[in-house]
Design a protein around this motif. Structure first.
Motif, PDB file in Angstrom:
ATOM      1  N   GLU A 613       0.831  -1.196   0.000  1.00  0.00           N
ATOM      2  CA  GLU A 613       0.000   0.000   0.000  1.00  0.00           C
ATOM      3  C   GLU A 613       0.875   1.260   0.000  1.00  0.00           C
ATOM      4  O   GLU A 613       0.602   2.231  -0.700  1.00  0.00           O
ATOM      5  N   ARG A 614       1.959   1.221   0.808  1.00  0.00           N
ATOM      6  CA  ARG A 614       2.880   2.360   0.857  1.00  0.00           C
ATOM      7  C   ARG A 614       3.537   2.593  -0.496  1.00  0.00           C
ATOM      8  O   ARG A 614       3.648   3.723  -0.972  1.00  0.00           O
ATOM      9  N   ARG A 616       2.383   1.654  -3.394  1.00  0.00           N
ATOM     10  CA  ARG A 616       1.372   2.123  -4.352  1.00  0.00           C
ATOM     11  C   ARG A 616       1.172   3.632  -4.236  1.00  0.00           C
ATOM     12  O   ARG A 616       1.120   4.353  -5.238  1.00  0.00           O
ATOM     13  N   LYS A 617       1.085   4.105  -2.993  1.00  0.00           N
ATOM     14  CA  LYS A 617       0.901   5.543  -2.771  1.00  0.00           C
ATOM     15  C   LYS A 617       2.111   6.334  -3.259  1.00  0.00           C
ATOM     16  O   LYS A 617       1.980   7.408  -3.835  1.00  0.00           O
ATOM     17  N   GLU A 618       3.324   5.788  -3.018  1.00  0.00           N
ATOM     18  CA  GLU A 618       4.542   6.458  -3.469  1.00  0.00           C
ATOM     19  C   GLU A 618       4.579   6.535  -4.993  1.00  0.00           C
ATOM     20  O   GLU A 618       4.942   7.539  -5.578  1.00  0.00           O
ATOM     21  N   TYR A 619       4.162   5.421  -5.650  1.00  0.00           N
ATOM     22  CA  TYR A 619       4.118   5.394  -7.123  1.00  0.00           C
ATOM     23  C   TYR A 619       3.153   6.456  -7.647  1.00  0.00           C
ATOM     24  O   TYR A 619       3.451   7.193  -8.597  1.00  0.00           O
ATOM     25  N   GLU A 620       1.954   6.529  -7.013  1.00  0.00           N
ATOM     26  CA  GLU A 620       0.952   7.509  -7.444  1.00  0.00           C
ATOM     27  C   GLU A 620       1.484   8.930  -7.272  1.00  0.00           C
ATOM     28  O   GLU A 620       1.255   9.799  -8.105  1.00  0.00           O
ATOM     29  N   ARG A 621       2.226   9.156  -6.147  1.00  0.00           N
ATOM     30  CA  ARG A 621       2.795  10.494  -5.905  1.00  0.00           C
ATOM     31  C   ARG A 621       3.820  10.860  -6.984  1.00  0.00           C
ATOM     32  O   ARG A 621       3.807  11.968  -7.537  1.00  0.00           O
ATOM     33  N   LYS A 624       2.154  11.542 -10.294  1.00  0.00           N
ATOM     34  CA  LYS A 624       1.477  12.842 -10.274  1.00  0.00           C
ATOM     35  C   LYS A 624       2.465  13.976 -10.492  1.00  0.00           C
ATOM     36  O   LYS A 624       2.231  14.898 -11.282  1.00  0.00           O
TER      37      LYS A 624
END
Length: 648
Positions: A613-614, A616-621, A624
Motif C-alpha cells: 500500500e505504501r 502504491r501511494k509512493e508510485y501515485e505520488r 502525479k
C-alpha cells in the motif's frame, strides 16, 4: 642684506629642486603593471583594441588567447595540436569585436570576441608556406594576410577578394583603418627586398625596392603615409603616392618603426653604439632621441603621437612626445613586441612566455577598486543568504589594506581570491542548506504524525550549528544522518503502529465473543507507552505478546475458539492422568508452536499488505509529480510528445 638675499635664493633653488624631484617621482610612478599571464610554450604575437579593453595573443603552441583589460582570460582556441605549429600573428579590430590570426600551417582565422570561429582559410597545403602576418581594418570588415609568397585580402565573411604573388616571403602586412589601402613588405621573384602598396581592389599602386631587409613598417590610419625601417641604418618615409619624402641614417641597425594616426610623428628604434629611440616629425626633423642602453626591438605610438612605448632587452619604456622618459618596467627576459591603445592609456607587451598589461596608476586604482567592490558585493550577497563567509571576508580585508598601501597587484590578487572563496563557499553550502531544510520539513511532518523524533532533532540541531560555524561538510553529513534516521524511524514506526492497531482489532473481536482480555490490554497499554517514547522494538514485542495473549487468554497453546475451557489451562484438567498429562504436554507444545506460527504469518501478511500500500501511494505520488512536470515543460514550449507516449 646681501647674505639674506643669497640665503633666500638658496632656499628657492632647493625648493625648485624638491618640486622637480617630486614631479619626476610622480611621473615615474604614473604607469604600472596591471597583470601578466604566463604561457609556458611561448608568446609569438600580441595586439590591443583601440580603447584597451581587449588584448589578443598568439602563442607557440598553436593557440589564440583573448583577455579583457582586467586580465581575465575570456577564451582560448587551439588552431593546431601539432607541436611546432605557431600562431605567428594576431590583429584585433578597434572595438575588439573581431580577431584575426595567421598560423604556421598556412591558415588565416577570424573569430568574434565571444571566441566563435567565424571562418578559416587555407592559403596553402604545402608545408612551410606559413602565414607570417595578418592585419584587420578598424571595424573588422577587411583582413589582409602575408604568406610565403602572397598577399591575400579577405572580407569579414571569409571571401578571398584578391591575392597578389610577390615571389617570396611577405613578412608583414598593414591595412588602413577603413581598409582602403594595404601595405606589405617582402621579397620579389629576384629575392629583392620590397615595399608594396595596394588599394582595396587589389591594384598595386606602387612598390619600392630597398637595398636591405625592411624589418618593420607602419601605415597612418588613412593610408596617407608609410614609415619603414631598413635594417642597416635607415628610416624611410613615403606618401601614399609612393614618393620617398625623406630618409634618415641612424648609423646602425633599425629594428622597429611606428607612426601616429595622421602621420605627423614617426618613432624608430634599433641598435647602434648607444642603442636609441628616435622621434621625428613628418618633415623628417629629428625632434629627440633617447639612449636606452639596449637594442630597441619594438615600438608603438598613441594615435596623436603623445605617447611612445618601446621595448629593449628586458624593459618596457614609456616616453611623451617631448622625449621625457615617463616610466620603465623591467621584465624577466627581453620584450619582443609592444602594442598601445589609441590614447596611450594601456600598453600590452610580450616576452618569451608572458603577456603583460600596463596602464596609469590612476586607472589601475580605479580598476582594482572595481575588483574589490565586486568581491565585496559578492561576499555581502552570500552573507545575506545565511552563509558563513568569514574566510572570504578575511581575504577582502587584506585586499583593502594592500590597496590603501598602494600595492595594487597584491590587492587585486587577494580581492579575486576573496570573491572566488565566497563563490566556493556558496557552491559547497547551497546543497547543504537545501538538505537541512528538507530534513527539517521531514522531521516536522513525522512529528505531527505522533512519532518520537528527538534523536533526529538532536542531529539536525548539530547540523545547523556546524552550518552556522561554516563547517559545511560536517553539516551535510549530520543532515544526511538525521534524514536517514527519520526515514528508518518512520518505516519502523509504521510497522509497529500497524501491529498495535491490529492488536486493538483483535481485542475488539475477542471481547465481542465474551473473552476477558484485560491482561492483554495491560500489555498493549505498555506497548503504546513504549511507542510514544520511541522504543519501537519494545513496543513491537509488547504488542505482539498482547495479541497472542488476547487470542489465547489461558496461554495453553489452544486458541480461545478451539479451547473447550478457554479460561483454564488444559494441563490442569488432565493432571490426574500422568500419561495423558505427558501426551497433553506434547500436544500443547505442538499446538502452541502452530498457533504462534499462524499469528506470525498473519502479522507478516499484514506487513506485506501495508508495504504494498505504501509503495502504491509512493508510485501515485511520483506519477502525479511527473505529469505536472510534463505539463510545465509543455507550457514552456518543450516537445514532450515522446515522454507522453512513454507515460501512456
Amino acid at each position: 642684506m646681501l647674505s639674506m638675499r643669497l640665503s633666500s635664493c638658496k632656499i628657492l633653488i632647493v625648493g625648485l629642486i624638491l618640486i622637480l624631484f617630486i614631479l619626476s617621482t610622480a611621473q615615474a610612478e604614473e604607469y604600472g603593471l596591471v597583470w601578466s599571464h604566463k604561457i609556458d610554450r611561448g608568446v609569438s604575437s600580441v595586439s590591443i583594441s583601440s580603447d584597451g579593453s581587449y588584448i589578443a595573443a598568439g602563442t607557440s603552441d598553436g593557440k589564440v588567447y583573448l583577455f579583457n583589460k582586467q586580465g581575465e582570460l575570456l577564451w582560448s582556441y587551439v588552431t593546431s595540436y601539432v607541436i611546432g605549429y605557431d600562431v605567428y600573428s594576431v590583429s584585433i579590430s578597434s572595438d575588439g569585436s573581431y580577431i584575426a590570426a595567421g598560423t604556421s600551417d598556412g591558415k588565416v582565422y577570424l573569430f568574434n570576441k565571444q571566441g566563435e570561429l567565424l571562418w578559416s582559410y587555407v592559403t596553402s597545403y604545402v608545408i612551410g608556406y606559413d602565414v607570417y602576418s595578418v592585419s584587420i581594418s578598424s571595424d573588422g570588415s577587411y583582413i589582409a594576410a602575408g604568406t610565403y609568397n602572397d598577399v591575400h585580402f579577405f572580407n569579414k565573411q571569409g571571401e578571398l577578394l584578391w591575392s597578389y604573388k610577390t615571389g617570396y616571403d611577405v613578412y608583414s602586412v598593414s591595412v588602413s583603418s577603413d581598409g582602403s589601402y594595404i601595405a606589405a613588405r617582402g621579397r620579389d621573384i629576384h629575392k629583392k627586398y620590397m615595399i608594396y602598396f595596394f588599394n582595396r581592389e587589389g591594384r598595386l599602386l606602387w612598390s619600392y625596392k630597398t637595398g636591405n631587409e625592411i624589418c618593420s613598417f607602419s601605415v597612418s590610419s588613412d593610408g596617407s603615409y608609410i614609415a619603414a625601417a631598413e635594417i642597416y641604418d635607415e628610416v624611410h618615409f613615403f606618401n601614399k603616392q609612393g614618393e620617398l619624402l625623406w630618409s634618415y641614417k641612424t648609423g646602425n641597425e633599425v629594428f622597429s618603426v611606428s607612426i601616429s594616426s595622421d602621420g605627423s610623428y614617426i618613432a624608430a628604434g634599433g641598435r647602434d653604439w648607444d642603442d636609441r629611440v628616435y622621434f621625428f616629425n613628418k618633415e623628417g626633423k629629428l625632434l629627440w632621441s633617447y639612449r636606452t642602453g639596449d637594442p630597441v626591438y619594438s615600438l608603438a605610438m598613441s594615435s596623436d603621437g603623445s605617447y611612445i612605448a618601446g621595448t629593449s632587452d628586458g624593459k618596457v619604456y614609456l616616453f611623451n612626445k617631448q622625449g621625457e622618459l615617463l616610466w620603465s618596467y623591467k621584465t624577466s627576459s627581453y620584450v619582443k613586441s609592444v602594442a598601445m591603445s589609441s590614447d596611450g592609456s594601456y600598453i600590452a607587451a610580450r616576452n618569451d612566455n608572458k603577456v603583460y598589461m600596463f596602464t596609469s596608476s590612476q586607472i589601475i586604482s580605479q580598476m582594482i577598486s572595481q575588483v574589490i567592490e565586486e568581491a565585496r558585493n559578492t561576499i555581502s550577497s552570500e552573507k545575506n543568504k545565511g552563509f558563513n563567509v568569514k574566510e572570504a571576508e578575511s581575504l577582502l580585508t587584506k585586499a583593502e589594506k594592500e590597496f590603501k598601501a598602494g600595492n595594487y597587484l597584491k590587492a587585486k590578487e587577494l580581492a579575486l581570491k576573496a570573491k572566488e572563496k565566497a563563490l566556493q563557499i556558496v557552491k559547497q553550502a547551497e546543497p547543504v542548506k537545501i538538505a537541512i531544510e528538507k530534513t527539517r520539513n521531514t522531521i516536522s511532518s513525522v512529528r505531527e504524525n505522533g512519532y518520537n523524533v528527538k534523536e533526529a532533532e538532536s542531529l539536525l540541531s548539530q547540523a545547523e550549528q556546524a552550518f552556522s560555524a561554516g563547517d559545511y561538510a560536517r553539516a551535510g553529513e549530520l543532515a544526511e544522518e538525521a534524514n536517514a534516521l527519520v526515514e528508518n524511524l518512520v518505516e519502523k514506526a509504521e510497522v509497529v503502529e500497524n501491529i498495535i492497531n491490529e492488536a486493538r482489532s483483535v481485542f475488539s473481536q475477542e471481547k465481542l465473543k465474551g473473552y476477558n482480555v484485560a491482561k492483554a490490554e495491560v500489555l498493549l497499554s505498555q506497548a503504546e507507552q513504549a511507542f510514544k517514547v520511541g522504543n519501537y522494538e519494545e513496543a513491537k514485542s509488547l504488542a505482539e505478546n498482547a495479541t497472542a495473549l488476547a487470542l489465547d487468554i489461558d496461554q495453553d497453546g489452544v486458541s480461545n475458539e478451539e479451547d473447550f475451557a478457554p479460561t483454564i489451562k488444559n494441563i490442569y484438567i488432565y493432571a490426574g492422568a500422568p500419561t495423558a498429562l505427558l501426551v497433553l504436554a506434547a500436544l500443547t507444545k505442538v499446538s502452541l508452536d502452530v498457533r504462534r506460527k499462524r499469528i506470525k504469518e498473519r502479522l507478516e501478511r499484514e506487513r506485506i499488505r501495508r508495504e504494498e500500500e505504501r509503495r502504491r501511494k509512493e508510485y501515485e505520488r511520483i506519477m502525479k509529480e511527473f505529469k505536472l512536470k510534463l505539463k510545465q515543460w509543455k507550457e514552456e514550449g518543450y516537445d514532450v510528445s515522446e515522454l507522453e507516449e512513454m507515460l501512456k
